[in-house]
Write a protein that holds these residues in place. Structure first.
Motif, PDB file in Angstrom:
ATOM      1  N   LEU A 251       0.819  -1.216   0.000  1.00  0.00           N
ATOM      2  CA  LEU A 251       0.000   0.000   0.000  1.00  0.00           C
ATOM      3  C   LEU A 251       0.854   1.269   0.000  1.00  0.00           C
ATOM      4  N   ALA A 252       2.083   1.149   0.515  1.00  0.00           N
ATOM      5  CA  ALA A 252       2.955   2.333   0.491  1.00  0.00           C
ATOM      6  C   ALA A 252       3.325   2.668  -0.955  1.00  0.00           C
ATOM      7  N   ALA A 253       3.594   1.641  -1.756  1.00  0.00           N
ATOM      8  CA  ALA A 253       3.925   1.890  -3.171  1.00  0.00           C
ATOM      9  C   ALA A 253       2.682   2.379  -3.915  1.00  0.00           C
ATOM     10  N   GLU A 254       1.545   1.762  -3.607  1.00  0.00           N
ATOM     11  CA  GLU A 254       0.282   2.144  -4.264  1.00  0.00           C
ATOM     12  C   GLU A 254      -0.049   3.606  -3.980  1.00  0.00           C
ATOM     13  N   THR A 255       0.040   3.997  -2.708  1.00  0.00           N
ATOM     14  CA  THR A 255      -0.323   5.382  -2.369  1.00  0.00           C
ATOM     15  C   THR A 255       0.711   6.368  -2.950  1.00  0.00           C
ATOM     16  N   THR A 256       1.955   5.911  -3.113  1.00  0.00           N
ATOM     17  CA  THR A 256       2.954   6.786  -3.754  1.00  0.00           C
ATOM     18  C   THR A 256       2.549   7.038  -5.201  1.00  0.00           C
ATOM     19  N   ARG A 257       2.158   5.955  -5.902  1.00  0.00           N
ATOM     20  CA  ARG A 257       1.716   6.129  -7.298  1.00  0.00           C
ATOM     21  C   ARG A 257       0.553   7.121  -7.358  1.00  0.00           C
ATOM     22  N   ILE A 258      -0.407   6.938  -6.457  1.00  0.00           N
ATOM     23  CA  ILE A 258      -1.597   7.812  -6.491  1.00  0.00           C
ATOM     24  C   ILE A 258      -1.202   9.264  -6.192  1.00  0.00           C
ATOM     25  N   ALA A 259      -0.470   9.457  -5.085  1.00  0.00           N
ATOM     26  CA  ALA A 259      -0.158  10.836  -4.671  1.00  0.00           C
ATOM     27  C   ALA A 259       0.716  11.545  -5.705  1.00  0.00           C
TER      28      ALA A 259
ATOM     29  N   LEU B 189      -1.130  20.078 -10.038  1.00  0.00           N
ATOM     30  CA  LEU B 189      -0.235  21.236 -10.089  1.00  0.00           C
ATOM     31  C   LEU B 189       0.481  21.392 -11.423  1.00  0.00           C
ATOM     32  N   PHE B 190       0.686  20.263 -12.135  1.00  0.00           N
ATOM     33  CA  PHE B 190       1.462  20.351 -13.373  1.00  0.00           C
ATOM     34  C   PHE B 190       0.595  20.125 -14.609  1.00  0.00           C
ATOM     35  N   ASP B 191      -0.685  19.841 -14.374  1.00  0.00           N
ATOM     36  CA  ASP B 191      -1.594  19.588 -15.476  1.00  0.00           C
ATOM     37  C   ASP B 191      -1.059  18.478 -16.383  1.00  0.00           C
ATOM     38  N   ALA B 192      -0.368  17.519 -15.792  1.00  0.00           N
ATOM     39  CA  ALA B 192       0.170  16.392 -16.571  1.00  0.00           C
ATOM     40  C   ALA B 192      -0.891  15.298 -16.590  1.00  0.00           C
ATOM     41  N   ARG B 193      -1.173  14.807 -17.773  1.00  0.00           N
ATOM     42  CA  ARG B 193      -2.281  13.855 -17.901  1.00  0.00           C
ATOM     43  C   ARG B 193      -2.001  12.528 -17.219  1.00  0.00           C
ATOM     44  N   THR B 194      -0.844  11.959 -17.464  1.00  0.00           N
ATOM     45  CA  THR B 194      -0.572  10.638 -16.857  1.00  0.00           C
ATOM     46  C   THR B 194       0.806  10.638 -16.212  1.00  0.00           C
ATOM     47  N   PHE B 195       0.954   9.770 -15.302  1.00  0.00           N
ATOM     48  CA  PHE B 195       2.250   9.559 -14.676  1.00  0.00           C
ATOM     49  C   PHE B 195       2.573   8.081 -14.736  1.00  0.00           C
ATOM     50  N   ASP B 196       2.586   7.549 -15.963  1.00  0.00           N
ATOM     51  CA  ASP B 196       2.789   6.109 -16.082  1.00  0.00           C
ATOM     52  C   ASP B 196       4.199   5.701 -15.662  1.00  0.00           C
ATOM     53  N   GLU B 197       5.112   6.661 -15.653  1.00  0.00           N
ATOM     54  CA  GLU B 197       6.466   6.322 -15.200  1.00  0.00           C
ATOM     55  C   GLU B 197       6.611   6.558 -13.696  1.00  0.00           C
ATOM     56  N   ALA B 198       5.474   6.552 -12.986  1.00  0.00           N
ATOM     57  CA  ALA B 198       5.499   6.854 -11.545  1.00  0.00           C
ATOM     58  C   ALA B 198       6.459   5.931 -10.785  1.00  0.00           C
ATOM     59  N   ASP B 199       6.517   4.660 -11.191  1.00  0.00           N
ATOM     60  CA  ASP B 199       7.391   3.737 -10.458  1.00  0.00           C
ATOM     61  C   ASP B 199       8.861   4.122 -10.627  1.00  0.00           C
ATOM     62  N   GLU B 200       9.217   4.482 -11.861  1.00  0.00           N
ATOM     63  CA  GLU B 200      10.607   4.859 -12.121  1.00  0.00           C
ATOM     64  C   GLU B 200      10.959   6.144 -11.343  1.00  0.00           C
ATOM     65  N   LEU B 201      10.026   7.090 -11.360  1.00  0.00           N
ATOM     66  CA  LEU B 201      10.275   8.334 -10.618  1.00  0.00           C
ATOM     67  C   LEU B 201      10.341   8.058  -9.113  1.00  0.00           C
ATOM     68  N   GLY B 202       9.468   7.167  -8.657  1.00  0.00           N
ATOM     69  CA  GLY B 202       9.440   6.820  -7.236  1.00  0.00           C
ATOM     70  C   GLY B 202      10.770   6.220  -6.795  1.00  0.00           C
ATOM     71  N   GLU B 203      11.308   5.346  -7.638  1.00  0.00           N
ATOM     72  CA  GLU B 203      12.590   4.716  -7.305  1.00  0.00           C
ATOM     73  C   GLU B 203      13.710   5.746  -7.280  1.00  0.00           C
ATOM     74  N   ALA B 204      13.696   6.635  -8.292  1.00  0.00           N
ATOM     75  CA  ALA B 204      14.732   7.679  -8.363  1.00  0.00           C
ATOM     76  C   ALA B 204      14.681   8.542  -7.105  1.00  0.00           C
ATOM     77  N   LEU B 205      13.472   8.856  -6.692  1.00  0.00           N
ATOM     78  CA  LEU B 205      13.309   9.707  -5.519  1.00  0.00           C
ATOM     79  C   LEU B 205      13.775   8.985  -4.253  1.00  0.00           C
ATOM     80  N   THR B 206      13.489   7.690  -4.195  1.00  0.00           N
ATOM     81  CA  THR B 206      13.939   6.910  -3.040  1.00  0.00           C
ATOM     82  C   THR B 206      15.463   6.961  -2.929  1.00  0.00           C
ATOM     83  N   ILE B 207      16.138   6.846  -4.056  1.00  0.00           N
ATOM     84  CA  ILE B 207      17.612   6.891  -4.036  1.00  0.00           C
ATOM     85  C   ILE B 207      18.084   8.284  -3.605  1.00  0.00           C
TER      86      ILE B 207
END
Ligand code: HEM
Length: 479
Positions: free
Chosen positions: A136-144, A152-170
């Motif tokens: 659920l922590a990964a799921e809520t990260t994707r959602i948030a 805020l960015f008017d971006a339609r999709t964030f399909d690369e959310a997992d890749e961005l999430g990993e980058a941010l974790t590092i």
């Protein structure tokens, strides 16, 4: 100093309390909070005063806010990630940017974000299958992340959310691992030495001093800055933000999102000039990171706490069930009153930001004690939220602490997950809307059977659930 002695935390060695601050952080924060309202610790030679009481925190963050800045340690460690964005900047730059961004968080504007909050939770609902095992922590990260992207960015999709999430974790992991190291203390000492030479050197040397001073705003003395994994992570994050900036420049349509605002800013203070690309990037990165990491963590903790309290869960479920099949498509605080209390209680027990570091800009009194210019303080949010004299039976999950009557009774600044005073989180109302809307939307269509194991909080840049919050998904389509 005043007549009463400030207690010192036990267990220091030649490095001071560095070891406990770095490796035993949460228990240490709790122990220190029980020792007194203001408690001394040490990092190498340098004292750091923990502020553990609501009144002293209020004095520092609200009443005497002008006498403090954020500790330069924050600026140094977030230099490559958030630069001079709203979270890290000071003085006139901070004031100007806060004024510029505030309309995005105005109550009328916030209402327009509900469709992104509800819509992204619905997308997650559609994605999840009956029987899936999910963190659920990964799921809520994707959602948030997608919510902030859309709102805020008017971006339609964030399909690369997992890749961005990993980058941010590092990138955030790098920050976290260096928060309380001797290198940090050494860099702070170097920075302060250059500050103290201001105006005392001949002009040609003063120029050198200014350049060294500017360089010390970045983590130059902190090892690992050039680590290829960290660099790559920063590139991934920058890449996404730059793609959005380029897209906005190419199509300067009539949008009202954050990027458009930043790119169109012709503030009088900017002399009618636009904002530099660097400043736009810093603000965008700041809002993107601050806007999802914290909320995602608080949502994951909310699910965890609800799984352990069937009565509370039933009440949240009842609020969710009172909405139509899509959950809350508009925001009515009355209809989410109990869910909001749950979210607030999760923020008390597991405040995503556990400490608010400050540095005195002048000699100052806090909690009846006198401190010299440049003293470093840590407002101990985590410790204060778990102090029994601030919150009776502090370890008990009890959403009733947040009924209007109980909130009115609580001492000022005893619950400060968003900070307080001029530097209070700009997104606090956004988050307090998003948390309950996402919880109710997900629970309107899904039930999560959280695995029955104790999850420990882990200090990352935020207070994440260690190992995640794993659950089996059950679809409630038949309702
Ligand atoms: C549960 C969610 C959140 C928590 C717990 C949280 C916590 C905080 C805290 C504690 C601060 C103040 C730090 C200090 O005084 O040292 C802060 C500042 C900030 N937050 Fe949040 N935040 C959350 C959500 C958000 C959201 C949704 C956004 C944006 C969409 C956001 C953007 C910011 C920014 C830009 C600042 C810097 C404000 C300034 O200094 O003027 N935060 N946040």
């Amino acid at each position: 100093m005043s007549a009463t002695v400030i207690p010192t935390a036990p267990g220091e060695n030649f490095l001071g309390h560095g070891h406990q601050l770095q490796y035993d952080r949460l228990p240490f924060f709790r122990r220190v909070a029980e020792l007194g309202d203001v408690v001394a610790t040490r990092m190498l030679h340098r004292p750091i005063y923990f502020v553990n009481a609501p009144a002293a925190a209020h004095e520092m963050l609200v009443e005497k806010a002008r006498s403090f800045e954020k500790s330069p340690g924050i600026r140094i460690l977030l230099h490559d990630l958030a630069g001079q964005g709203l979270f890290t900047s000071e003085g006139d730059l901070w004031k100007r940017q806060r004024r510029l961004l505030s309309p995005l968080f105005h109550p009328t504007q916030l209402q327009t974000y509900v469709s992104a909050m509800n819509g992204e939770a619905l997308r997650a609902r559609e994605r999840l299958r009956d029987g899936d095992r999910v963190d659920l922590a990964a799921e809520t990260t994707r959602i948030a992340m997608s919510v902030v992207g859309r709102a805020l960015f008017d971006a339609r999709t964030f399909d690369e959310a997992d890749e961005l999430g990993e980058a941010l974790t590092i990138a955030l992991g790098w920050v976290n691992d260096r928060l309380a190291t001797p290198f940090m203390a050494i860099q702070l000492a170097a920075l302060e030495m250059t500050e103290s030479l201001d105006g005392k050197l001949p002009p040609f040397l003063d120029d050198v001093r200014a350049r060294v001073r500017a360089a010390l705003d970045g983590p130059v003395l902190i090892p690992g800055r050039h680590d290829p994994t960290v660099r790559r992570a920063l590139e991934v994050l920058d890449g996404r933000i730059h793609a959005m900036i380029d897209e906005r420049r190419a199509h300067p349509a009539d949008r009202k999102d954050l990027l458009t605002r930043l790119l169109q800013a012709r503030d009088a203070d900017l002399g009618g000039e636009g904002m530099s690309d660097k400043q736009v990037r810093d603000e965008a990165n700041t809002l993107f990171i601050a806007g999802h990491e914290t909320t995602a963590t608080a949502l994951a903790w909310s699910f965890y706490l609800l799984a352990r309290d069937p009565a509370a869960r039933a009440k949240v479920q009842a609020e969710a069930d009172a909405f139509g099949p899509d959950g809350p498509t508009s925001y009515d605080p009355e209809k989410l009153a109990y869910t909001t209390r749950v979210f607030k209680e999760a923020l008390r027990l597991y405040p995503p930001v556990i400490v608010l570091p400050r540095r005195a800009l002048e000699p100052v009194q806090i909690g009846g004690h006198a401190f010299p210019d440049r003293t470093i303080f840590f407002v101990n949010v985590y410790g204060m939220h778990l102090r029994r004299d601030c919150h009776p039976e502090p370890d008990r999950f009890d959403p009733a602490r947040f009924t209007p009557e109980n909130e009115a009774r609580r001492p000022k600044s005893a619950w400060i997950p968003f900070g307080v005073g001029p530097r209070v989180c700009i997104g606090n109302h956004f988050a307090l809307m998003e948390g309950p809307v996402v919880l109710a939307t997900l629970m309107r269509g899904l039930s999560f059977e959280v695995e029955p194991r104790d999850v420990e909080p882990e200090t990352f840049a935020t207070l994440r659930p260690k190992g995640g919050v794993w659950a089996r998904v059950r679809r409630l389509d038949s309702r």
